[in-house]
Design an enzyme around this catalytic site. Structure first.
Site, PDB file in Angstrom:
ATOM      1  N   HIS A  30       6.322  -5.188   2.345  1.00 25.88           N
ATOM      2  CA  HIS A  30       5.503  -4.734   3.463  1.00 25.88           C
ATOM      3  C   HIS A  30       4.271  -5.607   3.684  1.00 25.88           C
ATOM      4  CE1 HIS A  30       7.850  -1.055   3.985  1.00 25.88           C
ATOM      5  NE2 HIS A  30       7.919  -1.015   2.668  1.00 25.88           N
ATOM      6  N   ASP A  31       3.500  -5.851   2.643  1.00 25.54           N
ATOM      7  CA  ASP A  31       2.253  -6.596   2.809  1.00 25.54           C
ATOM      8  C   ASP A  31       2.489  -8.029   3.258  1.00 25.54           C
ATOM      9  OD1 ASP A  31       0.870  -4.358   1.990  1.00 25.54           O
ATOM     10  OD2 ASP A  31       0.679  -5.023  -0.087  1.00 25.54           O
TER      11      ASP A  31
END
Length: 313
Positions: free
Chosen positions: A234-235
């Site tokens: 995600h990041d």
């Protein structure tokens, strides 16, 4: 052109992969890290941040931040990220955090770098909310503020409604959404932030610095979630857009964060159709160019792996 970035982070395997991407790419100059509780305790996330930097020989200041959410109880995720919050076996760091709270460090770096600085907050938003309380002009001082968190049009990943970072500290997320004029990079795009399977497989086979990243990216629980059948880092979506603006596409919306404590606690309420007749307060990521993401991902990890191998050599 190199982009100066301060990451507010809670490493965490996906945070570690994101940091590797950013540290390994010439388009980003990581000027500092502030750490926050989230994926693990702030003691562990600070240790992990220092270890990630030390292992690649990167001299970047780290400021330890908040050890609990503003209001809610701390919920960590070692069951996903491993004991201590980070999978693999990084050596203990030899460097120490700076003698400054993470929220104060954010404000200091904003004052020092001004509009040459981008803040990327990719954990719970406790530090950033306090920084905004201390310096309300923060959004006008810096170039951009990115958030990894929330879900405007998707289901959540820790409750049916809420994404993990926002759910961990809904009060902080609410303050930041109200005041930060931020780019919100939520599950709407990050669920698709998936490196090519053959790329992931190759890292473990190549070993060395690539093997370090393989430990972080090889956790099967990361692929689990509502509607997900592949690994989502995600990041890393934030890092990709910092390196190559245009990886993500944004649209302006008015958003709020539910802090009422009910079943939607921590959820983003996005006024998709303008029924509130309120001015937009966030740029919401709505699409991602997967091939550009994967290109940036590979280049950044290759840079970090080369730094690790050089430091070990």
């Amino acid at each position: 052109m190199t982009r100066n970035v301060l990451f507010d982070t809670d490493p965490g395997c996906d945070d570690a992969v994101m940091l590797a991407m950013a540290l390994g790419h010439d388009a980003v100059d990581v000027v500092g890290l502030s750490t926050v509780c989230g994926n693990s305790t702030v003691t562990n996330t600070t240790r992990n941040a220092l270890a990630i930097l030390d292992h690649g020989g990167f001299d970047v200041p780290v400021a330890r931040g908040c050890e609990r959410p503003l209001v809610d109880d701390l919920t960590t995720a070692e069951w996903i990220h491993g004991e201590g919050g980070l999978r693999g076996d990084l050596p203990d760091p030899t460097s120490e955090p700076v003698d400054q709270h993470g929220a104060d460090f954010i404000v200091e770096q904003a004052r020092e770098h001004g509009d040459d600085l981008t803040i990327a907050a990719v954990g719970p938003l406790t530090n950033l909310a306090i920084a905004l309380a201390k310096e309300p002009a923060l959004p006008e001082m810096v170039d951009d503020i990115y958030l990894m968190g929330g879900a405007a049009f998707q289901s959540g990943n820790v409750t049916p409604a809420a994404e993990a970072n926002f759910h961990n500290d809904p009060a902080a997320a609410s303050r930041v959404i109200q005041d930060a004029e931020a780019k919100m990079v939520g599950l709407d795009v990050t669920n698709g932030a998936s490196p090519a399977p053959e790329t992931i497989d190759s890292y473990g086979e190549r070993g060395g610095g690539f093997g370090v990243v393989a430990d972080w990216i090889g956790y099967p629980e990361a692929a689990q979630g509502v509607g997900q059948d592949r690994l989502a880092v995600h990041d890393a979506a934030v890092a990709a857009d910092l390196v190559d603006p245009g990886v993500l596409s944004f649209e302006e919306y008015f958003c709020e964060v539910d802090t009422t404590g009910g079943p939607s606690h921590g959820a983003v309420v996005c006024d998709q159709y303008g029924v509130r007749d309120a001015e937009p307060n966030a740029s919401v990521a709505v699409d991602m160019d997967l091939e550009r993401f994967r290109s940036v991902f590979r280049a950044g990890v290759e840079g970090y792996a080369a730094a690790v191998d050089g430091a070990d050599g």
